[in-house]
Design a protein around this motif. Structure first.
Motif, PDB file in Angstrom:
ATOM      1  N   ALA A  49       0.839  -1.211   0.000  1.00  0.00           N
ATOM      2  CA  ALA A  49       0.000   0.000   0.000  1.00  0.00           C
ATOM      3  C   ALA A  49       0.868   1.252   0.000  1.00  0.00           C
ATOM      4  CB  ALA A  49      -0.948  -0.007   1.198  1.00  0.00           C
ATOM      5  N   ASP A  50       1.909   1.266   0.817  1.00  0.00           N
ATOM      6  CA  ASP A  50       2.823   2.422   0.839  1.00  0.00           C
ATOM      7  C   ASP A  50       3.511   2.597  -0.508  1.00  0.00           C
ATOM      8  OD1 ASP A  50       2.209   2.915   3.504  1.00  0.00           O
ATOM      9  OD2 ASP A  50       4.068   2.026   4.272  1.00  0.00           O
ATOM     10  N   TRP A  51       3.995   1.497  -1.082  1.00  0.00           N
ATOM     11  CA  TRP A  51       4.680   1.556  -2.374  1.00  0.00           C
ATOM     12  C   TRP A  51       3.734   2.072  -3.453  1.00  0.00           C
ATOM     13  CZ3 TRP A  51       3.820  -1.118  -6.965  1.00  0.00           C
ATOM     14  CH2 TRP A  51       4.809  -0.978  -7.937  1.00  0.00           C
ATOM     15  N   ARG A  52       2.519   1.531  -3.504  1.00  0.00           N
ATOM     16  CA  ARG A  52       1.535   1.976  -4.498  1.00  0.00           C
ATOM     17  C   ARG A  52       1.223   3.462  -4.345  1.00  0.00           C
ATOM     18  NH1 ARG A  52      -1.232  -1.952  -7.432  1.00  0.00           N
ATOM     19  NH2 ARG A  52      -1.014  -4.079  -6.675  1.00  0.00           N
ATOM     20  N   ALA A  53       1.104   3.936  -3.117  1.00  0.00           N
ATOM     21  CA  ALA A  53       0.815   5.351  -2.880  1.00  0.00           C
ATOM     22  C   ALA A  53       1.962   6.221  -3.387  1.00  0.00           C
ATOM     23  CB  ALA A  53       0.568   5.600  -1.391  1.00  0.00           C
ATOM     24  N   GLU A  54       3.182   5.788  -3.169  1.00  0.00           N
ATOM     25  CA  GLU A  54       4.328   6.584  -3.639  1.00  0.00           C
ATOM     26  C   GLU A  54       4.456   6.546  -5.159  1.00  0.00           C
ATOM     27  OE1 GLU A  54       5.813   8.835  -1.920  1.00  0.00           O
ATOM     28  OE2 GLU A  54       4.649   8.179  -0.181  1.00  0.00           O
ATOM     29  N   VAL A  55       4.155   5.412  -5.779  1.00  0.00           N
ATOM     30  CA  VAL A  55       4.170   5.343  -7.245  1.00  0.00           C
ATOM     31  C   VAL A  55       3.093   6.272  -7.807  1.00  0.00           C
ATOM     32  CG1 VAL A  55       3.717   3.838  -9.236  1.00  0.00           C
ATOM     33  CG2 VAL A  55       5.242   3.074  -7.392  1.00  0.00           C
ATOM     34  N   ALA A  56       1.911   6.263  -7.207  1.00  0.00           N
ATOM     35  CA  ALA A  56       0.834   7.151  -7.668  1.00  0.00           C
ATOM     36  C   ALA A  56       1.236   8.614  -7.511  1.00  0.00           C
ATOM     37  CB  ALA A  56      -0.455   6.859  -6.900  1.00  0.00           C
ATOM     38  N   ALA A  57       1.848   8.948  -6.394  1.00  0.00           N
ATOM     39  CA  ALA A  57       2.304  10.327  -6.180  1.00  0.00           C
ATOM     40  C   ALA A  57       3.383  10.702  -7.184  1.00  0.00           C
ATOM     41  CB  ALA A  57       2.819  10.495  -4.747  1.00  0.00           C
ATOM     42  N   ALA A  58       4.289   9.780  -7.473  1.00  0.00           N
ATOM     43  CA  ALA A  58       5.347  10.034  -8.447  1.00  0.00           C
ATOM     44  C   ALA A  58       4.757  10.297  -9.828  1.00  0.00           C
ATOM     45  CB  ALA A  58       6.313   8.847  -8.508  1.00  0.00           C
ATOM     46  N   ARG A  59       3.762   9.511 -10.200  1.00  0.00           N
ATOM     47  CA  ARG A  59       3.112   9.717 -11.498  1.00  0.00           C
ATOM     48  C   ARG A  59       2.442  11.082 -11.564  1.00  0.00           C
ATOM     49  NH1 ARG A  59       1.222   3.733 -11.411  1.00  0.00           N
ATOM     50  NH2 ARG A  59       2.741   2.791 -12.826  1.00  0.00           N
ATOM     51  N   THR A  60       1.833  11.496 -10.465  1.00  0.00           N
ATOM     52  CA  THR A  60       1.188  12.811 -10.428  1.00  0.00           C
ATOM     53  C   THR A  60       2.218  13.921 -10.579  1.00  0.00           C
ATOM     54  OG1 THR A  60      -0.620  11.976  -9.064  1.00  0.00           O
ATOM     55  CG2 THR A  60      -0.230  14.347  -9.001  1.00  0.00           C
ATOM     56  N   VAL A  61       3.322  13.806  -9.870  1.00  0.00           N
ATOM     57  CA  VAL A  61       4.393  14.806  -9.984  1.00  0.00           C
ATOM     58  C   VAL A  61       4.909  14.868 -11.413  1.00  0.00           C
ATOM     59  CG1 VAL A  61       6.785  15.320  -9.318  1.00  0.00           C
ATOM     60  CG2 VAL A  61       5.097  14.739  -7.555  1.00  0.00           C
ATOM     61  N   ALA A  62       5.174  13.723 -12.005  1.00  0.00           N
ATOM     62  CA  ALA A  62       5.732  13.691 -13.359  1.00  0.00           C
ATOM     63  C   ALA A  62       4.739  14.196 -14.399  1.00  0.00           C
ATOM     64  CB  ALA A  62       6.177  12.273 -13.700  1.00  0.00           C
ATOM     65  N   ALA A  63       3.467  13.883 -14.220  1.00  0.00           N
ATOM     66  CA  ALA A  63       2.452  14.243 -15.221  1.00  0.00           C
ATOM     67  C   ALA A  63       2.365  15.752 -15.438  1.00  0.00           C
ATOM     68  CB  ALA A  63       1.087  13.695 -14.806  1.00  0.00           C
ATOM     69  N   GLY A  64       2.642  16.522 -14.423  1.00  0.00           N
ATOM     70  CA  GLY A  64       2.536  17.971 -14.525  1.00  0.00           C
ATOM     71  C   GLY A  64       3.806  18.650 -15.003  1.00  0.00           C
ATOM     72  N   ARG A  65       4.780  17.883 -15.454  1.00  0.00           N
ATOM     73  CA  ARG A  65       6.069  18.456 -15.827  1.00  0.00           C
ATOM     74  C   ARG A  65       6.580  17.877 -17.142  1.00  0.00           C
ATOM     75  NH1 ARG A  65       5.554  18.422 -10.467  1.00  0.00           N
ATOM     76  NH2 ARG A  65       6.521  20.067  -9.245  1.00  0.00           N
ATOM     77  N   GLY A  66       7.456  18.650 -17.783  1.00  0.00           N
ATOM     78  CA  GLY A  66       8.141  18.173 -18.978  1.00  0.00           C
ATOM     79  C   GLY A  66       9.465  17.547 -18.595  1.00  0.00           C
ATOM     80  N   LEU A  67      10.024  16.775 -19.508  1.00  0.00           N
ATOM     81  CA  LEU A  67      11.293  16.096 -19.227  1.00  0.00           C
ATOM     82  C   LEU A  67      12.424  17.077 -18.926  1.00  0.00           C
ATOM     83  CD1 LEU A  67      11.277  13.221 -21.873  1.00  0.00           C
ATOM     84  CD2 LEU A  67      10.821  13.043 -19.409  1.00  0.00           C
ATOM     85  N   ASP A  68      12.366  18.266 -19.473  1.00  0.00           N
ATOM     86  CA  ASP A  68      13.417  19.256 -19.238  1.00  0.00           C
ATOM     87  C   ASP A  68      13.173  20.128 -18.008  1.00  0.00           C
ATOM     88  OD1 ASP A  68      15.012  18.522 -21.444  1.00  0.00           O
ATOM     89  OD2 ASP A  68      13.718  19.669 -22.791  1.00  0.00           O
ATOM     90  N   ASP A  69      12.012  19.979 -17.365  1.00  0.00           N
ATOM     91  CA  ASP A  69      11.719  20.775 -16.170  1.00  0.00           C
ATOM     92  C   ASP A  69      12.688  20.410 -15.056  1.00  0.00           C
ATOM     93  OD1 ASP A  69       9.660  21.928 -17.556  1.00  0.00           O
ATOM     94  OD2 ASP A  69       8.052  21.018 -16.360  1.00  0.00           O
ATOM     95  N   LEU A  70      13.118  21.430 -14.332  1.00  0.00           N
ATOM     96  CA  LEU A  70      14.105  21.238 -13.264  1.00  0.00           C
ATOM     97  C   LEU A  70      13.437  21.029 -11.918  1.00  0.00           C
ATOM     98  CD1 LEU A  70      16.739  23.922 -14.273  1.00  0.00           C
ATOM     99  CD2 LEU A  70      16.753  21.458 -14.759  1.00  0.00           C
ATOM    100  N   SER A  71      14.139  20.306 -11.071  1.00  0.00           N
ATOM    101  CA  SER A  71      13.635  20.009  -9.735  1.00  0.00           C
ATOM    102  C   SER A  71      13.481  21.280  -8.918  1.00  0.00           C
ATOM    103  CB  SER A  71      14.571  19.030  -9.024  1.00  0.00           C
ATOM    104  OG  SER A  71      15.877  19.569  -8.900  1.00  0.00           O
ATOM    105  N   GLU A  72      12.472  21.256  -8.062  1.00  0.00           N
ATOM    106  CA  GLU A  72      12.245  22.359  -7.134  1.00  0.00           C
ATOM    107  C   GLU A  72      13.022  22.147  -5.845  1.00  0.00           C
ATOM    108  OE1 GLU A  72       8.027  23.219  -6.761  1.00  0.00           O
ATOM    109  OE2 GLU A  72       7.737  22.573  -8.838  1.00  0.00           O
ATOM    110  N   GLY A  73      13.239  20.909  -5.478  1.00  0.00           N
ATOM    111  CA  GLY A  73      14.052  20.578  -4.318  1.00  0.00           C
ATOM    112  C   GLY A  73      15.502  20.457  -4.755  1.00  0.00           C
ATOM    113  N   LYS A  74      16.412  20.774  -3.864  1.00  0.00           N
ATOM    114  CA  LYS A  74      17.827  20.715  -4.203  1.00  0.00           C
ATOM    115  C   LYS A  74      18.551  19.837  -3.189  1.00  0.00           C
ATOM    116  CE  LYS A  74      18.020  25.282  -6.390  1.00  0.00           C
ATOM    117  NZ  LYS A  74      16.995  24.973  -7.292  1.00  0.00           N
ATOM    118  N   ILE A  75      19.503  19.063  -3.700  1.00  0.00           N
ATOM    119  CA  ILE A  75      20.287  18.188  -2.836  1.00  0.00           C
ATOM    120  C   ILE A  75      21.732  18.224  -3.281  1.00  0.00           C
ATOM    121  CG2 ILE A  75      18.358  16.647  -2.333  1.00  0.00           C
ATOM    122  CD1 ILE A  75      19.629  14.680  -4.367  1.00  0.00           C
TER     123      ILE A  75
END
Length: 170
Positions: free
Chosen positions: A105-131
């Motif tokens: 359930a945790d893994w599925r929730a994170e995959v769903a969240a990842a898909r949502t994050v990716a869906a709103g962005r282009g491949l060239d879009d830069l990360s908002e978080g920095k590490i």
């Protein structure tokens, strides 16, 4: 036991569809490696001194999804699910109280969240978080890294599954 439909990625798709196809393929491969096993089997370590388990791999990849897509790409202020500064390998650590249903359930929730994050962005879009010394990453790099992460750990999953019940294959 829940499995996922594994679909071979297209050999002629555009870049984004191909990258996302390979990532979904490797995500499904990991869950397939866990199919049909009991919680006890999923908590079975490879061989001493390793404590690596199939359930630990899924927990780890849930945290990796959360890290790269939510924390790095989207810049969300969310804590890790399983590890901490005090226990940096907590995602790999499983105990009797750790269940497949909760882990999946945790893994599925994170995959769903990842898909949502990716869906709103282009491949060239830069990360908002920095590490790592204030570095930024584009979505293309993150997806390519996630394919590598899953592929490497799916190799571990092959060996773990074979040790548990002799099942081998893709």
């Amino acid at each position: 036991m829940t499995t996922l439909e594994r679909t071979e990625p297209s050999t002629t798709a555009a870049e984004r569809a191909m990258l996302e196809g390979w990532l979904d393929y490797h995500r499904a491969t990991l869950v397939t490696k866990c199919a049909g096993l009991s919680d006890e089997q999923l908590r079975t370590a490879s061989v001493e001194p390793s404590t690596l388990t199939l359930m630990g791999l899924v927990r780890h990849l849930a945290d990796v999804e959360r890290w790269w897509f939510r924390q790095v790409m989207a810049g969300e202020d969310v804590d890790a699910l399983y590890y901490s500064d005090e226990d940096p390998d907590g995602d790999f650590r499983v105990g009797e109280e750790t269940t497949w249903d909760g882990t999946l359930a945790d893994w599925r929730a994170e995959v769903a969240a990842a898909r949502t994050v990716a869906a709103g962005r282009g491949l060239d879009d830069l990360s908002e978080g920095k590490i790592s010394g204030n570095r930024t990453y584009n979505l293309r790099w993150i997806i390519a890294h996630m394919i590598e992460e899953y592929a490497r750990h799916n190799g571990h999953a092959d060996l773990l599954r074979e040790r548990i019940d002799g099942v081998t294959g893709e």
